[in-house]
Design a protein around this motif. Structure first.
Motif, PDB file in Angstrom:
ATOM      1  N   THR A 146       0.829  -1.209   0.000  1.00 28.39           N
ATOM      2  CA  THR A 146       0.000   0.000   0.000  1.00 28.39           C
ATOM      3  C   THR A 146       0.861   1.256   0.000  1.00 28.39           C
ATOM      4  O   THR A 146       0.577   2.226  -0.722  1.00 28.39           O
ATOM      5  CB  THR A 146      -0.922   0.016   1.237  1.00 28.39           C
ATOM      6  N   PHE A 147       1.927   1.243   0.787  1.00 23.87           N
ATOM      7  CA  PHE A 147       2.802   2.401   0.913  1.00 23.87           C
ATOM      8  C   PHE A 147       3.537   2.672  -0.398  1.00 23.87           C
ATOM      9  O   PHE A 147       3.616   3.821  -0.855  1.00 23.87           O
ATOM     10  CB  PHE A 147       3.807   2.181   2.051  1.00 23.87           C
ATOM     11  N   VAL A 148       4.082   1.626  -1.004  1.00 23.79           N
ATOM     12  CA  VAL A 148       4.831   1.788  -2.260  1.00 23.79           C
ATOM     13  C   VAL A 148       3.903   2.299  -3.362  1.00 23.79           C
ATOM     14  O   VAL A 148       4.292   3.164  -4.162  1.00 23.79           O
ATOM     15  CB  VAL A 148       5.480   0.448  -2.681  1.00 23.79           C
ATOM     16  N   LYS A 149       2.696   1.799  -3.405  1.00 18.89           N
ATOM     17  CA  LYS A 149       1.738   2.239  -4.431  1.00 18.89           C
ATOM     18  C   LYS A 149       1.432   3.731  -4.286  1.00 18.89           C
ATOM     19  O   LYS A 149       1.274   4.450  -5.279  1.00 18.89           O
ATOM     20  CB  LYS A 149       0.444   1.427  -4.300  1.00 18.89           C
ATOM     21  N   GLU A 150       1.357   4.210  -3.056  1.00 21.77           N
ATOM     22  CA  GLU A 150       1.008   5.610  -2.792  1.00 21.77           C
ATOM     23  C   GLU A 150       2.230   6.536  -2.884  1.00 21.77           C
ATOM     24  O   GLU A 150       2.129   7.641  -3.437  1.00 21.77           O
ATOM     25  CB  GLU A 150       0.394   5.729  -1.389  1.00 21.77           C
ATOM     26  N   GLU A 151       3.375   6.097  -2.355  1.00 21.12           N
ATOM     27  CA  GLU A 151       4.533   6.992  -2.223  1.00 21.12           C
ATOM     28  C   GLU A 151       5.670   6.694  -3.197  1.00 21.12           C
ATOM     29  O   GLU A 151       6.582   7.508  -3.353  1.00 21.12           O
ATOM     30  CB  GLU A 151       5.078   6.928  -0.786  1.00 21.12           C
ATOM     31  N   GLY A 152       5.645   5.531  -3.827  1.00 20.94           N
ATOM     32  CA  GLY A 152       6.700   5.191  -4.775  1.00 20.94           C
ATOM     33  C   GLY A 152       7.975   4.690  -4.136  1.00 20.94           C
ATOM     34  O   GLY A 152       9.006   4.531  -4.806  1.00 20.94           O
ATOM     35  N   CYS A 153       7.937   4.463  -2.821  1.00 19.71           N
ATOM     36  CA  CYS A 153       9.089   3.915  -2.108  1.00 19.71           C
ATOM     37  C   CYS A 153       8.592   3.149  -0.888  1.00 19.71           C
ATOM     38  O   CYS A 153       7.432   3.272  -0.493  1.00 19.71           O
ATOM     39  CB  CYS A 153      10.064   5.015  -1.684  1.00 19.71           C
ATOM     40  N   SER A 154       9.463   2.369  -0.267  1.00 21.36           N
ATOM     41  CA  SER A 154       9.069   1.587   0.901  1.00 21.36           C
ATOM     42  C   SER A 154       8.966   2.481   2.130  1.00 21.36           C
ATOM     43  O   SER A 154       9.527   3.585   2.151  1.00 21.36           O
ATOM     44  CB  SER A 154      10.098   0.482   1.165  1.00 21.36           C
ATOM     45  N   PRO A 155       8.266   2.026   3.190  1.00 18.02           N
ATOM     46  CA  PRO A 155       8.194   2.798   4.436  1.00 18.02           C
ATOM     47  C   PRO A 155       9.568   3.120   5.022  1.00 18.02           C
ATOM     48  O   PRO A 155       9.799   4.225   5.515  1.00 18.02           O
ATOM     49  CB  PRO A 155       7.390   1.891   5.373  1.00 18.02           C
ATOM     50  N   ILE A 156      10.493   2.150   4.942  1.00 10.67           N
ATOM     51  CA  ILE A 156      11.843   2.368   5.500  1.00 10.67           C
ATOM     52  C   ILE A 156      12.581   3.431   4.705  1.00 10.67           C
ATOM     53  O   ILE A 156      13.220   4.317   5.279  1.00 10.67           O
ATOM     54  CB  ILE A 156      12.631   1.038   5.514  1.00 10.67           C
ATOM     55  N   GLU A 157      12.468   3.378   3.375  1.00 12.66           N
ATOM     56  CA  GLU A 157      13.130   4.376   2.530  1.00 12.66           C
ATOM     57  C   GLU A 157      12.539   5.764   2.789  1.00 12.66           C
ATOM     58  O   GLU A 157      13.261   6.764   2.834  1.00 12.66           O
ATOM     59  CB  GLU A 157      12.974   3.993   1.062  1.00 12.66           C
ATOM     60  N   TRP A 158      11.225   5.810   2.944  1.00 12.73           N
ATOM     61  CA  TRP A 158      10.543   7.096   3.194  1.00 12.73           C
ATOM     62  C   TRP A 158      11.008   7.696   4.516  1.00 12.73           C
ATOM     63  O   TRP A 158      11.266   8.894   4.598  1.00 12.73           O
ATOM     64  CB  TRP A 158       9.036   6.853   3.226  1.00 12.73           C
ATOM     65  N   ARG A 159      11.151   6.847   5.542  1.00  7.28           N
ATOM     66  CA  ARG A 159      11.614   7.322   6.844  1.00  7.28           C
ATOM     67  C   ARG A 159      13.036   7.864   6.764  1.00  7.28           C
ATOM     68  O   ARG A 159      13.350   8.914   7.359  1.00  7.28           O
ATOM     69  CB  ARG A 159      11.548   6.167   7.855  1.00  7.28           C
ATOM     70  N   LYS A 160      13.906   7.199   6.010  1.00  4.21           N
ATOM     71  CA  LYS A 160      15.291   7.654   5.874  1.00  4.21           C
ATOM     72  C   LYS A 160      15.342   9.028   5.218  1.00  4.21           C
ATOM     73  O   LYS A 160      16.116   9.909   5.631  1.00  4.21           O
ATOM     74  CB  LYS A 160      16.099   6.644   5.051  1.00  4.21           C
ATOM     75  N   LYS A 161      14.490   9.245   4.190  1.00  5.75           N
ATOM     76  CA  LYS A 161      14.458  10.529   3.506  1.00  5.75           C
ATOM     77  C   LYS A 161      14.026  11.643   4.461  1.00  5.75           C
ATOM     78  O   LYS A 161      14.549  12.762   4.421  1.00  5.75           O
ATOM     79  CB  LYS A 161      13.516  10.473   2.320  1.00  5.75           C
TER      80      LYS A 161
END
Length: 251
Positions: A233-248
């Motif tokens: 669900t996260f990748v579909k919405e944000e284009g990256c994984s939850p872990i990658e999004w948190r690092k950014k």
């Protein structure tokens, strides 16, 4: 639960008109023999009903029940509203309309104008009554839309981690599943499931950005269940994984 207008018993239309208050204008002092529906188009109407101070602002409606004392102790300068005198029945059942609530002015204005035209051109009582019933139906549907949305919002606020089926939510509102979905989409512009997923994602992002909880804990807390579902669900919405999004976000 207070008594409300019973929509299973047809109200008897009497007459209707547009009312505009000049500067310093006040609601009349009276004991009215009719019930009066007020649909606020502009400004705010102030009056006392019994011992209660009442304010009705643009985008709202109010039903004054007959034989209640009303008095405009405060000026309602610039107030503009359409009013309908009628006689109705009151009950505490399901098929009722609250004595006050939201009014979709954009949808109601053409009906008010049609009713005013019929009043001015001496249209038949049947024609005027038919338009009045359309107005009541629109107000009732506004109540239904608000109920559908408010139930979803309340359940998510109560416990966003819980799984909510559309059948359960529809039953709580007293609608069929299809009716519930239709009312929700009309009000929010999206299906209930889509809205719920967006709220879960928003909650997950807050936890990713501002907490040290691991992604599996966040998945559970926000109602995604297992991490695989959360990840997809996260990748579909944000284009990256939850872990990658948190690092950014933490850079």
């Amino acid at each position: 639960m207070a008594e409300q207008l019973n929509l299973d018993v047809l109200p008897q239309y009497a007459f209707s008109s547009l009312k505009i208050f000049a500067d310093g204008g006040k609601h009349v002092e009276r004991f009215c023999r009719d019930d009066v529906l007020i649909i606020m188009l502009e400004g705010t109407l102030h009056f006392v009903e019994g011992e209660k101070q009442i304010e009705v602002s643009k985008g709202n409606y109010y039903i004054q029940k007959r034989y209640l004392y009303q008095n405009g102790v405060k000026a309602s300068s610039g107030a503009k509203y359409y009013y309908v005198h009628f006689k109705g029945s009151y009950d505490k059942g399901n098929k009722t309309l609250a004595l006050s609530g939201k009014a979709d002015v954009q949808a109601l204005l053409p009906l008010c104008e049609e009713l005013e035209y019929l009043q001015m051109t001496q249209g038949s009582k049947t024609e005027k009554t038919a338009v009045f019933y359309k107005i009541l139906s629109l107000l009732a549907r506004e109540k239904e839309r608000n109920t559908a949305v408010s139930v979803v919002i309340a359940r998510l606020a109560e416990d966003i981690s819980k799984k909510y089926s559309l059948d359960e939510l529809a039953k709580e509102c007293g609608y069929s599943k299809n009716m519930f979905i239709s009312l929700f989409k009309k009000e929010m512009g999206m299906a209930p499931y889509t809205y719920i997923q967006k709220m879960r994602l928003a909650a997950a992002k807050r936890l990713l950005a501002y907490s040290n909880a691991n992604v599996s804990e966040i998945s559970e807390k926000c109602g995604f269940g297992d991490y695989v579902n959360f990840y997809k669900t996260f990748v579909k919405e944000e284009g990256c994984s939850p872990i990658e999004w948190r690092k950014k976000k933490n850079i």
